[in-house]
Write an enzyme that holds these catalytic residues in place. Sequence first.
Site, PDB file in Angstrom:
ATOM      1  N   ASP A  84      31.234  10.498 -35.500  1.00  0.00           N
ATOM      2  CA  ASP A  84      29.889  10.030 -35.767  1.00  0.00           C
ATOM      3  C   ASP A  84      29.577  10.414 -37.213  1.00  0.00           C
ATOM      4  O   ASP A  84      30.211  11.314 -37.788  1.00  0.00           O
ATOM      5  CB  ASP A  84      28.869  10.630 -34.797  1.00  0.00           C
ATOM      6  CG  ASP A  84      27.577   9.795 -34.785  1.00  0.00           C
ATOM      7  OD1 ASP A  84      27.390   8.975 -35.703  1.00  0.00           O
ATOM      8  OD2 ASP A  84      26.761   9.959 -33.862  1.00  0.00           O
TER       9      ASP A  84
HETATM   10  C1  BGC Z   1      24.464   7.669 -34.719  1.00  0.00           C
HETATM   11  C2  BGC Z   1      25.581   6.703 -34.392  1.00  0.00           C
HETATM   12  C3  BGC Z   1      25.660   5.616 -35.407  1.00  0.00           C
HETATM   13  C4  BGC Z   1      25.765   6.231 -36.790  1.00  0.00           C
HETATM   14  C5  BGC Z   1      25.809   5.216 -37.872  1.00  0.00           C
HETATM   15  C6  BGC Z   1      24.526   8.135 -36.161  1.00  0.00           C
HETATM   16  O1  BGC Z   1      23.390   8.850 -36.497  1.00  0.00           O
HETATM   17  O2  BGC Z   1      24.530   8.778 -33.858  1.00  0.00           O
HETATM   18  O3  BGC Z   1      25.350   6.157 -33.112  1.00  0.00           O
HETATM   19  O4  BGC Z   1      26.750   4.784 -35.154  1.00  0.00           O
HETATM   20  O5  BGC Z   1      24.632   7.036 -37.022  1.00  0.00           O
HETATM   21  O6  BGC Z   1      24.758   4.354 -37.822  1.00  0.00           O
END
Ligand code: BGC
Length: 772
Positions: A297
């Site tokens: 992530d």
């Molecule tokens: C989220 C993810 C997401 C990523 C990029 C993170 O803060 O937890 O689900 O894919 O950001 O957008």
Amino acid sequence: MTIMGDRLVALLFCPVAEEGGRTMRTDVRSEVERLLEEMTLEEKIAQLGSVSVVDLLEEGKFSPEKARRLIPNGIGQMTRIAGWTGLPPKQVAELANEVQRFLREETRLGIPAIVHEECLSGFMAKGATAYPQAIGLASTWEPELIRRMTSAVRKEMRAVGAHQGLSPVLDVLRDPRWGRVEETLGEDHYLVARMGVAYIEGLQGDDLREGVIATAKHFAAHGFPEGGRNCAPVHVGEREFREVFLFPFEAAVREAKVKSVMNAYHDLDGVPCAASGKLLTEILRGEWGFDGIVVSDYGAIDMLRTTHRTAADKKEAAVQALEAGIDVELPEINCYGEPLLQAVREGLISEALIDEAARRVLKAKMALGLFDDPFVDPEEAPSTFDPPEHRSLALEIARKSIVLLKNEGILPLRKDIGSIAVVGPNAASARSLLGDYTFTAHLSLDEASVPMASVLDGIKLKVSEKTVVRYAKGCEVFGGTKEGFTEAVEAAENSDVAIVVVGGRSGLSKADTCGESRDRADLGLPGYQQELVEAICRTGKPVVVVLINGRPLSVGWIAENVGAIVEAWLPGEEGGNAVADVLFGDYNPGGKLPISVPRTVGQIPINYNRKPASHRDYVFTEGTPLFPFGHGLSYTSFEYSDLEITPKEIGPASKVTVSFKVKNVGDREGDEVVQLYVRDVVASVTRPVKELKGFERLTLKPGEERKVAFKLSTDQLAFYDGDVELVVEPGTFEVMVGSSSEDIRLKGSFEVVGRRRKVVSPRKIFTEVKIT
Ligand code: BGC
């Protein structure tokens, strides 16, 4: 092509074979190995990183100088060319081509990059179709619809050179205070798994060369954070962890062959998911056979240092994450850059682990067809964005996602009604219909990037010419004053009916009440909205409340005092029209709640599949939810009959068929989601009072009757015993069939006889259903 490009072609040259009309490489593995042998350590590590497209721009244009500086050794992924630039499709496609051309022609081995983007409720790009938010998708209870949606999303993404979508969210939701509740597919692991598998199959398609890699996230149990706060630790026992929270991921790997998984930010019993080898390698790859890429992530690897404090520096963080099983760091090179290189050079981590991760990345690139042709046609791109067929699919899904929570005969309204007051902060706002991962909401923009009608617009388009529509906002979603109440009350007083459109606003900014990091400590209507509804009700006029929101709202007063409630969630670009269709009966609602609605925040967690001991009332509050899981009304009614369970006794490795009839006994066509629940009556560990084991959405004409037959395998009755072994225990199983988890219409039982059986993989995950 330059010398570099020729070199790549020479390296990769190998015989190809024709298969089913398609050209297939015969030996991907040896191609990858040949390439790996050629690569320096720096080049291999570069494959484990990503670069933000924004960092490669100079005055809005691709800058080869910046690229030479930032990605001299190539790069694994490109971060959000569409999502972060906001460029129109043609320019996104051109930019994607420029980056790929640079990689192909100016890096030593010419390896193209995987471009990743977001696509939770449609491609998160300017001008792409904005479908209903995930919680609404789940409310359709129609996996096939989701598959169609993501097949359409795939085409929009591929047209501009995107290859990986960071979706779906497979987190089973257990705490609606969590702002990301709207991104989930609800509280039931079976429903999440069914919808999630359909989502992945649609996005990836039959052939990845035309498909988009799906990313199952957030691995694992992100939907049950302590206090409902985003990224907080999760406390759950191992049996429930596996049975409930891992189940959709297991289904994604085994059934849908998902090609990417993203770790969750939180820690489990002290171990951050990003550093959990048990999760990312032992279970994911070892037990389930996952063969794709694990991506971090955003920023999760460095969080081992900055938040979790399990790593003292970036080098340690990189070692922990890579050893645990994270192949690629997103969204930018940080720990997997210089720190990882140093760690290898100092002998802190073996180069074989780098090879393994790079190997997976290269395999993914080959499967996507990037080595054959990484380019797209910019001229083609614009027509793929939000074409009429995607828009009509968005409308179909939005209609099907709407849940009629209550109706005392007010709905549907007549189109030739004399006058209507349309009131509330979400009535005239198209923006409020969008979920947090749409382009508009995610970037905190006020204007939608696709044409949209608000609920007010939808109503105006629907009513007869002589109908007077009076609009008054009344108040803001939160903040502001009550000054607008007078106008709103007057509008209601002068009209035959009042439609009050209230709820939340979704996104990631401080102006939003729901969405990522927009967690709440209570579940009432925000701001002055509750008072607004009460003021409108005091006029004595019939009132319909339409909820536009991303989380279940504890609206007990409204449930008691208002004649009709429509839960529309965040219905996307066609949401305004879909709500109007439902209000005026052009569409008969059939959505069902994928999540229980608590009476008060104090009841959380209140999932329907509770354990037997979790049943007591509170001093001032009943223990039951305000609206139960699976609930949703229709303008027609359905009768259930003729339950048959055959055979009545089965062995522990067998199947049972549960069949019954369902009939539309009203005078309109309508949809019913028939639901099958099972209870294990006595077991060696406590079992839920009921568990969803099958469902099907049916459309029935007035008087039409269908027979539904669910074929349930004993694999699906298995649970993790005291030793965390998956077993089927003999005994009685209660069968409940109904219209919601509480509205059970038919009951019966069957016996599993014989020995206690340990279930070995591959196990049957989903129930088969036959409709005649
Ligand atoms: C989220 C993810 C997401 C990523 C990029 C993170 O803060 O937890 O689900 O894919 O950001 O957008």
